[in-house]
Design a protein around this motif. Sequence first.
Motif, short mmCIF file in Angstrom:
data_model
loop_
_atom_site.label_atom_id
_atom_site.label_comp_id
_atom_site.label_asym_id
_atom_site.label_seq_id
_atom_site.Cartn_x
_atom_site.Cartn_y
_atom_site.Cartn_z
N VAL A 272 0.84 -1.21 0.00
CA VAL A 272 0.00 0.00 0.00
C VAL A 272 0.87 1.25 0.00
CG1 VAL A 272 -1.66 1.34 1.34
CG2 VAL A 272 -1.95 -1.13 1.12
N VAL A 273 1.91 1.25 0.83
CA VAL A 273 2.81 2.41 0.90
C VAL A 273 3.50 2.64 -0.44
CG1 VAL A 273 4.96 3.24 1.94
CG2 VAL A 273 3.18 2.24 3.39
N THR A 274 3.89 1.54 -1.10
CA THR A 274 4.56 1.67 -2.40
C THR A 274 3.58 2.12 -3.48
OG1 THR A 274 6.07 -0.11 -1.78
CG2 THR A 274 5.94 0.44 -4.11
N PHE A 275 2.37 1.53 -3.48
CA PHE A 275 1.36 1.88 -4.49
C PHE A 275 1.00 3.36 -4.42
CE2 PHE A 275 -3.06 2.44 -5.81
CZ PHE A 275 -3.08 1.79 -7.03
N THR A 276 0.88 3.88 -3.22
CA THR A 276 0.51 5.29 -3.04
C THR A 276 1.72 6.22 -3.08
OG1 THR A 276 0.58 4.97 -0.64
CG2 THR A 276 -1.56 4.73 -1.73
N THR A 277 2.91 5.65 -3.29
CA THR A 277 4.18 6.40 -3.37
C THR A 277 4.46 7.22 -2.11
OG1 THR A 277 3.22 8.32 -4.50
CG2 THR A 277 4.00 6.52 -5.90
N LEU A 278 3.99 6.73 -0.94
CA LEU A 278 4.28 7.42 0.31
C LEU A 278 5.75 7.25 0.71
CD1 LEU A 278 1.09 6.54 2.39
CD2 LEU A 278 1.69 8.75 1.40
N GLY A 279 6.25 6.00 0.62
CA GLY A 279 7.66 5.74 0.86
C GLY A 279 8.14 6.10 2.26
N TYR A 280 7.59 5.43 3.30
CA TYR A 280 8.02 5.72 4.68
C TYR A 280 9.47 5.30 4.93
CZ TYR A 280 3.17 6.72 5.90
OH TYR A 280 1.92 7.28 5.97
N GLY A 281 9.94 4.27 4.26
CA GLY A 281 11.32 3.85 4.42
C GLY A 281 11.56 2.83 5.50
N ASP A 282 10.52 2.38 6.23
CA ASP A 282 10.73 1.37 7.27
C ASP A 282 11.04 0.01 6.66
OD1 ASP A 282 8.22 1.39 6.22
OD2 ASP A 282 7.15 1.25 8.13
N PHE A 283 10.32 -0.34 5.58
CA PHE A 283 10.61 -1.57 4.85
C PHE A 283 11.32 -1.19 3.55
CE2 PHE A 283 7.26 -3.12 7.60
CZ PHE A 283 7.65 -4.44 7.87
N THR A 284 12.29 -2.00 3.13
CA THR A 284 12.98 -1.76 1.87
C THR A 284 13.02 -3.06 1.07
OG1 THR A 284 15.12 -2.19 2.93
CG2 THR A 284 14.41 0.12 2.73
#
Length: 326
Positions: A281-293
């Motif tokens: 979800v984070v990747t799809f919405t391009t939020l990119g929190y950076g906790d998972f890589t």
Amino acid sequence: MENIKTCCYKEDIGHECHAPALASGLCFWHDAKQVKDGPDIVHQLEEHARSGGMLRGIHLRHAQLKGIDLVHHHSKTGYDMSHADLYRANLHGAHLFNLNLEHANVMKADLRDANLHLTRLHQANLLGAKWTGAKIENVHIGPHIIQEQQAYRAATVGEQEIAQDYFEQAEEIYRDLRRAAEHEGLFSMAGEYIQKELVMRRMQMPKYSKRRMISKLIDIFCGYGEAPLRVIFFSMALILGCACVYFFTGLMFGGQLHVATDTMQWGEYLSLFLNCVYYSVVTFTTLGYGDFTPIGYSKAVAAFEAFTGSFTIALFVVVFVNKMTR
């Protein structure tokens, strides 16, 4: 006393006409050779309907029926004019509320300003009909018009030229219905017709052409801009699909690899999958929190998902606004 012969019109399903027959063996209304453009024809047909006369299969080619009232008053069911021939009939301003015109020939009929509310037109030939100003709210034409069905049947048996002609006719019919719906302010109905119109246009393109494939993709993703729910379903499918890939290819979190293994318990599988859905979800919405890589193949999948997600979100906004501003 000489017996009066009755009309020989009879259908296989049991319907038959009992009106007095002419020399042809058919009654005035079922005889295709009888000219029906006299000054009193409207009154005659109204009286025929109200007296219980048979309307199924009657021939009204070129009939001058402007302003006729064929509403079955004080009844929940309308008159049955199925299989009637109304080719080029003048029905300008006619009252056809709840009329059954299934399997009728309405080709090039003048339906301008006619009241067609709740009229049933399943399997009717609507090619060239004039709809300007017609009241078509809740008109029933069925899921597929007859030309559309004939086109698919012809394509199935390899008759491509015949199929092409029927697809062109179907596109014209849907375009005329769409314009009539827009004229009446029925934009939801117009949206349905424009989808069908563009599908018929696509079916006329070469089978494996680039234009046809692009058109098909647009239809699948958003129904040619008329189906925002398709965008949502595609987004959900993409998010879950990519989450499954991350589940098996692995993600990094806090310097530790998170990937499915044979030794994990069901609770661990569930926790990992939910984390993968979160990352998707984070990747799809391009939020990119950076906790998972991502790692390995996950990088390529994440790049694809981010690009597709940004495009899909923009597409949804356009489609949704298009629907809401109508």
